[in-house]
Motif scaffolding. Sequence first.
Motif, PDB file in Angstrom:
ATOM      1  N   THR A 106      -6.557   8.428  -8.452  1.00  0.00           N
ATOM      2  CA  THR A 106      -7.302   9.235  -7.488  1.00  0.00           C
ATOM      3  C   THR A 106      -8.063   8.297  -6.566  1.00  0.00           C
ATOM      4  OG1 THR A 106      -9.155   9.423  -9.023  1.00  0.00           O
ATOM      5  CG2 THR A 106      -7.525  11.199  -9.044  1.00  0.00           C
ATOM      6  N   PRO A 107      -8.210   8.670  -5.308  1.00  0.00           N
ATOM      7  CA  PRO A 107      -8.966   7.798  -4.391  1.00  0.00           C
ATOM      8  C   PRO A 107     -10.403   7.632  -4.848  1.00  0.00           C
ATOM      9  CG  PRO A 107      -7.708   9.455  -3.188  1.00  0.00           C
ATOM     10  CD  PRO A 107      -7.638   9.840  -4.634  1.00  0.00           C
ATOM     11  N   ASP A 108     -10.963   6.472  -4.580  1.00  0.00           N
ATOM     12  CA  ASP A 108     -12.348   6.169  -4.929  1.00  0.00           C
ATOM     13  C   ASP A 108     -13.255   6.916  -3.964  1.00  0.00           C
ATOM     14  OD1 ASP A 108     -14.668   5.166  -5.853  1.00  0.00           O
ATOM     15  OD2 ASP A 108     -14.349   3.107  -5.160  1.00  0.00           O
ATOM     16  N   SER A 109     -14.015   7.915  -4.480  1.00  0.00           N
ATOM     17  CA  SER A 109     -14.858   8.758  -3.636  1.00  0.00           C
ATOM     18  C   SER A 109     -16.335   8.458  -3.752  1.00  0.00           C
ATOM     19  CB  SER A 109     -14.630  10.238  -3.983  1.00  0.00           C
ATOM     20  OG  SER A 109     -14.973  10.478  -5.332  1.00  0.00           O
ATOM     21  N   GLU A 110     -16.739   7.548  -4.618  1.00  0.00           N
ATOM     22  CA  GLU A 110     -18.156   7.227  -4.766  1.00  0.00           C
ATOM     23  C   GLU A 110     -18.561   6.218  -3.696  1.00  0.00           C
ATOM     24  OE1 GLU A 110     -20.617   8.270  -6.412  1.00  0.00           O
ATOM     25  OE2 GLU A 110     -19.639   9.712  -7.719  1.00  0.00           O
ATOM     26  N   VAL A 111     -19.156   6.751  -2.611  1.00  0.00           N
ATOM     27  CA  VAL A 111     -19.522   5.873  -1.510  1.00  0.00           C
ATOM     28  C   VAL A 111     -20.847   5.162  -1.757  1.00  0.00           C
ATOM     29  CG1 VAL A 111     -18.287   7.294   0.127  1.00  0.00           C
ATOM     30  CG2 VAL A 111     -20.677   7.771  -0.332  1.00  0.00           C
ATOM     31  N   GLY A 158     -20.002   1.629  -3.776  1.00  0.00           N
ATOM     32  CA  GLY A 158     -19.102   0.648  -3.192  1.00  0.00           C
ATOM     33  C   GLY A 158     -17.719   0.760  -3.792  1.00  0.00           C
ATOM     34  N   SER A 159     -16.747   0.242  -3.090  1.00  0.00           N
ATOM     35  CA  SER A 159     -15.358   0.330  -3.529  1.00  0.00           C
ATOM     36  C   SER A 159     -15.132  -0.475  -4.798  1.00  0.00           C
ATOM     37  CB  SER A 159     -14.440  -0.178  -2.404  1.00  0.00           C
ATOM     38  OG  SER A 159     -13.099  -0.166  -2.815  1.00  0.00           O
ATOM     39  N   GLY A 160     -14.494   0.150  -5.757  1.00  0.00           N
ATOM     40  CA  GLY A 160     -14.143  -0.531  -6.988  1.00  0.00           C
ATOM     41  C   GLY A 160     -15.138  -0.373  -8.114  1.00  0.00           C
ATOM     42  N   TRP A 161     -16.341   0.157  -7.842  1.00  0.00           N
ATOM     43  CA  TRP A 161     -17.335   0.281  -8.902  1.00  0.00           C
ATOM     44  C   TRP A 161     -16.952   1.384  -9.881  1.00  0.00           C
ATOM     45  CZ3 TRP A 161     -22.414  -1.798  -9.762  1.00  0.00           C
ATOM     46  CH2 TRP A 161     -22.705  -2.884  -8.962  1.00  0.00           C
ATOM     47  N   THR A 162     -16.360   2.462  -9.393  1.00  0.00           N
ATOM     48  CA  THR A 162     -16.065   3.605 -10.250  1.00  0.00           C
ATOM     49  C   THR A 162     -14.597   3.676 -10.643  1.00  0.00           C
ATOM     50  OG1 THR A 162     -15.718   5.010  -8.320  1.00  0.00           O
ATOM     51  CG2 THR A 162     -17.948   4.923  -9.227  1.00  0.00           C
ATOM     52  N   THR A 163     -13.823   2.664 -10.322  1.00  0.00           N
ATOM     53  CA  THR A 163     -12.411   2.690 -10.689  1.00  0.00           C
ATOM     54  C   THR A 163     -12.267   2.620 -12.203  1.00  0.00           C
ATOM     55  OG1 THR A 163     -11.850   1.561  -8.632  1.00  0.00           O
ATOM     56  CG2 THR A 163     -10.201   1.544 -10.366  1.00  0.00           C
ATOM     57  N   ARG A 164     -11.604   3.607 -12.738  1.00  0.00           N
ATOM     58  CA  ARG A 164     -11.404   3.629 -14.182  1.00  0.00           C
ATOM     59  C   ARG A 164      -9.909   3.753 -14.472  1.00  0.00           C
ATOM     60  NH1 ARG A 164     -12.845   8.964 -13.036  1.00  0.00           N
ATOM     61  NH2 ARG A 164     -11.501  10.548 -13.971  1.00  0.00           N
ATOM     62  N   GLU A 208       0.824  -1.210   0.000  1.00  0.00           N
ATOM     63  CA  GLU A 208       0.000   0.000   0.000  1.00  0.00           C
ATOM     64  C   GLU A 208       0.856   1.257   0.000  1.00  0.00           C
ATOM     65  OE1 GLU A 208      -3.492   2.085   2.760  1.00  0.00           O
ATOM     66  OE2 GLU A 208      -2.691   0.096   3.256  1.00  0.00           O
ATOM     67  N   LEU A 209       1.884   1.297   0.874  1.00  0.00           N
ATOM     68  CA  LEU A 209       2.742   2.476   0.933  1.00  0.00           C
ATOM     69  C   LEU A 209       3.538   2.663  -0.348  1.00  0.00           C
ATOM     70  CD1 LEU A 209       4.107   2.279   4.595  1.00  0.00           C
ATOM     71  CD2 LEU A 209       2.556   4.001   3.662  1.00  0.00           C
ATOM     72  N   ALA A 210       4.085   1.585  -0.887  1.00  0.00           N
ATOM     73  CA  ALA A 210       4.882   1.701  -2.106  1.00  0.00           C
ATOM     74  C   ALA A 210       4.019   2.151  -3.285  1.00  0.00           C
ATOM     75  CB  ALA A 210       5.548   0.357  -2.418  1.00  0.00           C
ATOM     76  N   ARG A 211       2.794   1.664  -3.386  1.00  0.00           N
ATOM     77  CA  ARG A 211       1.938   2.078  -4.504  1.00  0.00           C
ATOM     78  C   ARG A 211       1.518   3.539  -4.372  1.00  0.00           C
ATOM     79  NH1 ARG A 211      -0.097  -0.802  -8.430  1.00  0.00           N
ATOM     80  NH2 ARG A 211      -1.836   0.083  -9.644  1.00  0.00           N
ATOM     81  N   LYS A 212       1.255   3.998  -3.148  1.00  0.00           N
ATOM     82  CA  LYS A 212       0.938   5.413  -2.966  1.00  0.00           C
ATOM     83  C   LYS A 212       2.117   6.299  -3.339  1.00  0.00           C
ATOM     84  CE  LYS A 212      -2.656   5.104   0.585  1.00  0.00           C
ATOM     85  NZ  LYS A 212      -3.027   5.430   1.981  1.00  0.00           N
ATOM     86  N   MET A 213       3.342   5.842  -3.029  1.00  0.00           N
ATOM     87  CA  MET A 213       4.520   6.614  -3.419  1.00  0.00           C
ATOM     88  C   MET A 213       4.577   6.809  -4.926  1.00  0.00           C
ATOM     89  SD  MET A 213       7.597   5.134  -1.008  1.00  0.00           S
ATOM     90  CE  MET A 213       8.787   6.125  -1.898  1.00  0.00           C
ATOM     91  N   VAL A 214       4.199   5.787  -5.670  1.00  0.00           N
ATOM     92  CA  VAL A 214       4.321   5.838  -7.127  1.00  0.00           C
ATOM     93  C   VAL A 214       3.141   6.565  -7.766  1.00  0.00           C
ATOM     94  CG1 VAL A 214       4.515   4.438  -9.217  1.00  0.00           C
ATOM     95  CG2 VAL A 214       5.691   3.733  -7.124  1.00  0.00           C
ATOM     96  N   THR A 215       1.903   6.230  -7.352  1.00  0.00           N
ATOM     97  CA  THR A 215       0.721   6.698  -8.081  1.00  0.00           C
ATOM     98  C   THR A 215       0.090   7.970  -7.518  1.00  0.00           C
ATOM     99  OG1 THR A 215      -0.704   5.284  -6.739  1.00  0.00           O
ATOM    100  CG2 THR A 215       0.175   4.348  -8.763  1.00  0.00           C
ATOM    101  N   ILE A 216       0.313   8.285  -6.241  1.00  0.00           N
ATOM    102  CA  ILE A 216      -0.347   9.436  -5.629  1.00  0.00           C
ATOM    103  C   ILE A 216       0.648  10.501  -5.200  1.00  0.00           C
ATOM    104  CG2 ILE A 216      -1.816  10.175  -3.708  1.00  0.00           C
ATOM    105  CD1 ILE A 216      -3.166   7.490  -3.761  1.00  0.00           C
TER     106      ILE A 216
END
Length: 661
Positions: free
Chosen positions: A573-578, A581-587, A552-560
């Motif tokens: 970008t973090p998934d903000s569509e509550v 559900g998590s993963g539904w709006t990931t594009r 988790e930490l290594a991926r945040k370093m690279v992508t965020i």
Amino acid sequence: MKNSSWIRGWMGNEGSAKERTTHPLVSQSKKPEVTPRKLWRIAASLILVQGVVTAIPTQAQQVQPKSISYGKLFEKIDACKIEQTPPVKCQITKVEIDPARRIARVHLEGQKPKESPEEVMLLNENSELIEKLRNTKIEYEVEPTADNSAAVGLVLNLFLLLLLLAGLMMILRRSAASSGNALNFGKSRARFQMEAKTGVKFEDVAGIEEAKEELQEVVSFLKETERFTSLGAKIPRGVLLIGPPGTGKTMLAKAVAGEAGVPFFSISGSEFVEMFVGVGASRVRDLFRKAKENAPCLVFIDEIDAVGRQRGAGIGGGNDEREQTLNQLLTEMDGFEGNSGVIVIAATNRPDVLDTALLRPGRFDRQVMVDLPSYKGRLGILEVHARNKKLSPNVSLEAIARRTPGFSGAELANLLNEAAILTARRRKDAIDHQEIDDAIDRVTIGMTLNPLLDCKKKWMTAYHEVGHALLSTLLENADPLNKVTIIPRSGGIEGFSQQMFDEEIVDSGLYTKAWIIDKITIALGGRAADAEVFGEDEIDSGAASDLRNVSELARKMVTIYGMSELGSFALETPDSEVFLGSGWTTRSEYSEEIAAKIDRQVRDIAIECYKKARVLIGENRDLVDRLVEVLLDQETLDGAQFRKIVAEYTQLPRKQMALSC
């Protein structure tokens, strides 16, 4: 006879129905519905049954068997005449005549006292019988018995009538109650207090001084409305309290009500929403109507995100009832009429899901952040909650505040409560620092279990935790070690290494690249110690949670955070569509080629940190063995003792540790 046949038919139908309902193959769960029409039928049937039953005894009395005949009675009476030759012995001693029942009771000579007299059925007119008895020496009496059949019938009829009236009253009461509930269904369920007596003042709320200053002006508006309106100032319509759970938003609203001393309405956002469309909007109208009648007043809506979520969100549209309730709330707060003199305070920990129309000025003019307390805030909260606790003189609230960065007010209150429970369980008179330490571990990690008895498992756990603790001590940018222990905890935790996180980093949320790299290296220290001591083939699955944190930490370093060779830009970008559900709006925000590069960068960071951990563990192998010996002996080492061993350690010959502990 017609009534009797009807009774037999009705009783037969009733018996057949009973047989049908008691059959094992017939379901007994469904009960017949009793309607008023059926109730009238049952009442009429009972009245008819009563009439027939009360008539049966009379008929039975009329057909009683006769002992002697009417003519035989005359012959016996004639034998008892006064002037008779030759004289005949009289067999009758006494005659009791009952004209109501048309019965004559004849007492014979030589009859025993317990034997019942002979009964003779009389005629309607018995003047001749009485005349004969007068001319004899027989004692006779004419005493009619009371006929209670009419009275019994009247009483039964009255009883059935009263029973019927009671049933009708119960039906009317239930219908009235249901109609009353229907009429009150759209009424507001807000709890109302003419003078707010919440028992909470600003002095009882600590750790959120900035929020208290913001709300102090609201109290001034409510107490001295004319002073502000005379200058053309408008009273704020709403205040939105935003913050994580447990930071004191609800307590802060209670403190505002307690300080202002104005009429206070309190309600939860979920109480507006019902399954019937229009009920929530009706409750909002009723709430604000009552509030305007008692203005100036305060309305507190807790968890407003239950009713104030974005409209039209979700698959297939939104909730019509919730959206209508929100529309009515928007209109009441800043519509055609306005809500002069009514201040709405709402609390939520999800401001990102609220509708934008609800957040605009004119509705919620102020948004007050109620964040996690800082060191001074934590110290103030501990002082408030320690008022009714018996603390030992050696307990320092300042030390507790420094050890609990990131704790909310509710967690600090729970911490002192757990310490008090442990003190009472151990039969001590005051809370000591040992109970405070155990309470912190219990709140953050879990309950203490029995120490490990298996030697090999205990030995492997000690090496794993010493690997984490040693790297947190040797690395330059790492947070200092607080404690390391091999005492297991609930949740499958066999041991842990705890650090004292920097308060500035935790409060600000600003992490440097060097700090993240050292944190990843520390997380891999346990796996590195296992591999260095036992070999790659003997490592177990105990580092699964550590590896998840590393990824988790290594991926945040690279992508965020933009802390890699790919460049200083965000790829995700973090998934903000509550709502979905998590993963539904990931594009996909990047190509497959960039995705492969991201995976490669994450892998490179983890591998480099793992190599660094292996090097440090290998270079200090003797120190690791020494620390493991001490840890196996004491089972828990605090940070100061651990650092002292590391600083004072000299090169000792490696001691081969036996498998027996």
